[in-house]
Design a protein around this motif. Structure first.
Motif, PDB file in Angstrom:
ATOM      1  N   VAL A 184     -14.726   3.073   5.675  1.00 48.72           N
ATOM      2  CA  VAL A 184     -13.330   2.511   5.332  1.00 48.72           C
ATOM      3  C   VAL A 184     -12.891   1.046   5.683  1.00 48.72           C
ATOM      4  N   GLN A 185     -14.303   0.885   6.343  1.00 52.31           N
ATOM      5  CA  GLN A 185     -13.765  -0.255   7.215  1.00 52.31           C
ATOM      6  C   GLN A 185     -13.048  -1.545   6.225  1.00 52.31           C
ATOM      7  N   GLU A 186     -12.865  -1.999   5.066  1.00 52.14           N
ATOM      8  CA  GLU A 186     -12.222  -2.651   4.458  1.00 52.14           C
ATOM      9  C   GLU A 186     -10.500  -1.955   4.457  1.00 52.14           C
ATOM     10  N   ARG A 187     -10.362  -1.022   4.971  1.00 54.49           N
ATOM     11  CA  ARG A 187      -8.908  -0.684   4.718  1.00 54.49           C
ATOM     12  C   ARG A 187      -8.018  -0.911   6.691  1.00 54.49           C
ATOM     13  N   LEU A 188      -9.215  -1.466   7.475  1.00 56.78           N
ATOM     14  CA  LEU A 188      -8.768  -1.478   9.241  1.00 56.78           C
ATOM     15  C   LEU A 188      -8.727  -2.721   8.754  1.00 56.78           C
ATOM     16  N   MET A 240       2.627   5.638  12.672  1.00 59.45           N
ATOM     17  CA  MET A 240       2.428   4.568  14.326  1.00 59.45           C
ATOM     18  C   MET A 240       2.024   5.409  15.448  1.00 59.45           C
ATOM     19  N   VAL A 241       0.906   5.325  15.894  1.00 61.62           N
ATOM     20  CA  VAL A 241       0.209   5.520  17.049  1.00 61.62           C
ATOM     21  C   VAL A 241       0.572   4.016  18.339  1.00 61.62           C
ATOM     22  N   CYS A 272      -3.493  -3.232  16.825  1.00 64.36           N
ATOM     23  CA  CYS A 272      -3.658  -4.359  17.108  1.00 64.36           C
ATOM     24  C   CYS A 272      -3.755  -3.798  18.765  1.00 64.36           C
ATOM     25  N   GLY A 273      -4.480  -4.686  20.389  1.00 66.43           N
ATOM     26  CA  GLY A 273      -3.869  -4.020  21.472  1.00 66.43           C
ATOM     27  C   GLY A 273      -5.646  -4.650  22.593  1.00 66.43           C
ATOM     28  N   PRO A 274      -6.099  -4.106  22.934  1.00 68.90           N
ATOM     29  CA  PRO A 274      -7.129  -4.597  23.542  1.00 68.90           C
ATOM     30  C   PRO A 274      -8.542  -4.184  22.842  1.00 68.90           C
ATOM     31  N   ALA A 275      -9.382  -4.996  23.710  1.00 72.05           N
ATOM     32  CA  ALA A 275     -10.310  -4.773  23.085  1.00 72.05           C
ATOM     33  C   ALA A 275     -11.345  -3.212  22.707  1.00 72.05           C
ATOM     34  N   GLY A 276     -11.089  -2.711  23.576  1.00 70.60           N
ATOM     35  CA  GLY A 276     -11.652  -1.255  23.694  1.00 70.60           C
ATOM     36  C   GLY A 276     -11.184  -0.495  22.476  1.00 70.60           C
ATOM     37  N   LEU A 277      -9.839  -0.568  22.272  1.00 76.83           N
ATOM     38  CA  LEU A 277      -9.388   0.290  20.883  1.00 76.83           C
ATOM     39  C   LEU A 277     -10.094  -0.519  19.726  1.00 76.83           C
ATOM     40  N   LEU A 278      -9.943  -1.587  19.909  1.00 79.60           N
ATOM     41  CA  LEU A 278     -10.284  -2.211  18.519  1.00 79.60           C
ATOM     42  C   LEU A 278     -11.574  -2.182  18.296  1.00 79.60           C
ATOM     43  N   PRO A 333       0.761  -1.198   0.019  1.00 79.60           N
ATOM     44  CA  PRO A 333       0.460  -0.117   0.110  1.00 79.60           C
ATOM     45  C   PRO A 333       1.073   0.916  -0.362  1.00 79.60           C
ATOM     46  N   ALA A 334       0.087   2.047  -0.331  1.00 83.11           N
ATOM     47  CA  ALA A 334       1.422   3.774  -0.625  1.00 83.11           C
ATOM     48  C   ALA A 334       1.333   3.835   0.539  1.00 83.11           C
ATOM     49  N   LYS A 335       0.550   3.758   1.596  1.00 82.54           N
ATOM     50  CA  LYS A 335       0.296   4.672   2.355  1.00 82.54           C
ATOM     51  C   LYS A 335      -0.407   3.696   3.942  1.00 82.54           C
ATOM     52  N   VAL A 336       0.128   3.650   4.912  1.00 82.18           N
ATOM     53  CA  VAL A 336       0.086   2.675   5.222  1.00 82.18           C
ATOM     54  C   VAL A 336       0.064   3.659   7.765  1.00 82.18           C
ATOM     55  N   LEU A 337      -0.746   2.753   8.376  1.00 84.12           N
ATOM     56  CA  LEU A 337      -1.249   3.561   9.837  1.00 84.12           C
ATOM     57  C   LEU A 337      -1.037   2.189  10.238  1.00 84.12           C
ATOM     58  N   TYR A 338      -0.127   1.505  11.683  1.00 79.81           N
ATOM     59  CA  TYR A 338      -0.278   1.255  12.597  1.00 79.81           C
ATOM     60  C   TYR A 338      -0.278   1.509  13.922  1.00 79.81           C
ATOM     61  N   LEU A 339      -1.679   1.213  14.213  1.00 81.35           N
ATOM     62  CA  LEU A 339      -2.551   1.493  15.487  1.00 81.35           C
ATOM     63  C   LEU A 339      -2.359   0.903  16.683  1.00 81.35           C
TER      64      LEU A 339
END
Ligand SMILES: Cc1cc2nc3c(=O)[nH]c(=O)nc-3n(C[C@H](O)[C@H](O)[C@H](O)COP(=O)(O)OP(=O)(O)OC[C@H]3O[C@@H](n4cnc5c(N)ncnc54)[C@H](O)[C@@H]3O)c2cc1C
Ligand code: FES
Length: 336
Positions: A233-237, A157-158, A215-221, A128-134
């Motif tokens: 944009v759910q298909e990007r997550l 990355m956040v 990737c992280g706790p259920a609340g975040l996800l 992908p051209a742009k990536v976000l890691y959360l």
């Protein structure tokens, strides 16, 4: 006959546990502290190891106080590590049997059971051209496997952790930032408060254009899935969960493990896998969150509730249940 009751392979295992043809095992070669409660375990897998894709996890079987316990851990090493070794990075959780054992007591030289790596929280073939890691807490592990494996032109990355010293891989992340290979925002929740996902745009203005791995706790996800969906944009997550999302509980009941001859009272929220282990019953397990089917067991009598959906399964000949995501729904008999 000479070796009865052991098999010849049991003797071979003593001298060559990683040989071709043996059950897949690995040898712990080093344990490296990462933070006060997390450590990286360096493992040399046996000959049959098929290799992994960045982001995947491996199930490992570890003997803790004489009981073999299976847990899943994301692979944090890149896929092309020259020495053939792989790493997992484990965060010890309060009262966690395997995580505390691995972080605080595992010794180099110990042989552990391994499964082949698996999981679909992976990068696509086309970059992908742009990536976000959360990520948050130990949820950084599969993403570190990706970061170490694949470079992108534009990656943000956040990451959330209580304090700076709790950020696993912090100095390596800062090296990537210094090399301009990563843009990083650390959220220190002890001082900054929890990340409000609705404000992700303030941290990453073009978040909706980015292919995102979280990737992280259920609340975040849960919050991320809602936010990405609201913006269409759910298909990007892409998300990875370390624990099943429990949505429905009910009344429990008396649980009988007929093969072992144990009967215990269980509430309607505790997975039967935990109930059995607490009672000293040997139950098969794997991911402990409903994805690997390593825990399926016949339900001999009674009924159980799927904690993810609330669905009730009643005993019938041949009915199998996943004990890691099923709780008692009245009296029941688990064939173990
Ligand atoms: C696909 C996948 C990948 C994973 N990757 C990693 C990884 O890279 N690093 C890592 O540290 N862990 C990872 N985990 C979590 C890991 O498998 C174990 O669940 C975790 O180490 C706890 O096991 P334990 O034996 O110490 O705790 P247990 O003895 O099983 O549980 C002790 C208590 O903690 C609770 N608990 C169980 N798991 C968690 C959890 N994850 N967070 C908070 N509370 C929990 C239980 O309900 C129980 O009350 C992953 C899980 C999955 C499914
Ligand atoms: S242990 Fe993986 S599905 Fe139950």
């Amino acid at each position: 006959m000479v070796t009865t009751p052991l098999l010849p392979s049991d003797y071979l295992d003593l001298f060559s546990p990683l040989r071709a043809g043996a059950d897949l095992r690995g040898r712990i070669e080093a344990v490296r502290p990462e933070t006060g409660d997390a450590a990286t375990i360096v493992i040399r897998p046996g000959r049959a190891w098929r290799g992994h894709t960045a982001g995947q996890y491996v199930r490992i079987g570890v003997d803790v106080d004489g009981v073999r316990l299976w847990r899943a851990y994301s692979l944090t090493s890149p896929t092309d590590r020259r020495d053939g070794r792989v790493t997992i990075t484990v965060k010890a959780i309060p009262d966690g049997k395997v995580s505390n054992h691995l972080v605080r007591r595992a010794k180099p030289g110990t042989v552990i059971q391994l499964d082949q790596p698996t999981g679909d929280f992976v990068l696509p073939r086309a970059k992908p051209a742009k990536v976000l890691y959360l990520t948050a807490g130990s949820g950084i592990t599969p993403v570190m496997g990706m970061l170490r494996d694949t470079e992108f032109d534009d990656v943000v990355m956040v990451h959330c952790a209580p304090r700076p010293q709790d950020v696993i891989f912090r100095s390596e992340l800062h090296d990537l930032v210094a090399d301009k290979k990563l843009r990083l925002t650390e959220v220190h929740t002890d001082t900054d408060g929890m990340l409000d996902i609705a404000r992700i745009g303030a941290l990453v203005p073009d978040w909706a254009e980015r292919e995102t791995w979280a990737c992280g706790p259920a609340g975040l996800l849960d919050a991320a899935e809602e936010h990405w969906s609201e913006h269409g944009v759910q298909e990007r997550l892409h998300t990875e969960r370390f624990r099943p999302g429990v949505v429905v509980t009910g009344d429990g009941g008396e649980v009988t493990f007929s093969a072992t001859g144990k009967t215990v009272d269980a509430d309607g929220a505790t997975p039967l896998l935990d109930v059995g282990e607490e009672a000293g019953v040997l139950l098969p397990s794997g991911c402990r969150m409903g994805i690997c089917f390593g825990c399926v067991t016949p339900l001999k009598a009674g009924a159980v509730r799927d904690l993810r959906t609330g669905e009730i399964t009643e005993a019938e000949p041949g009915v199998l249940i996943q004990t890691c995501v099923s709780a008692a729904a009245g009296p029941c008999d688990i064939e173990r």
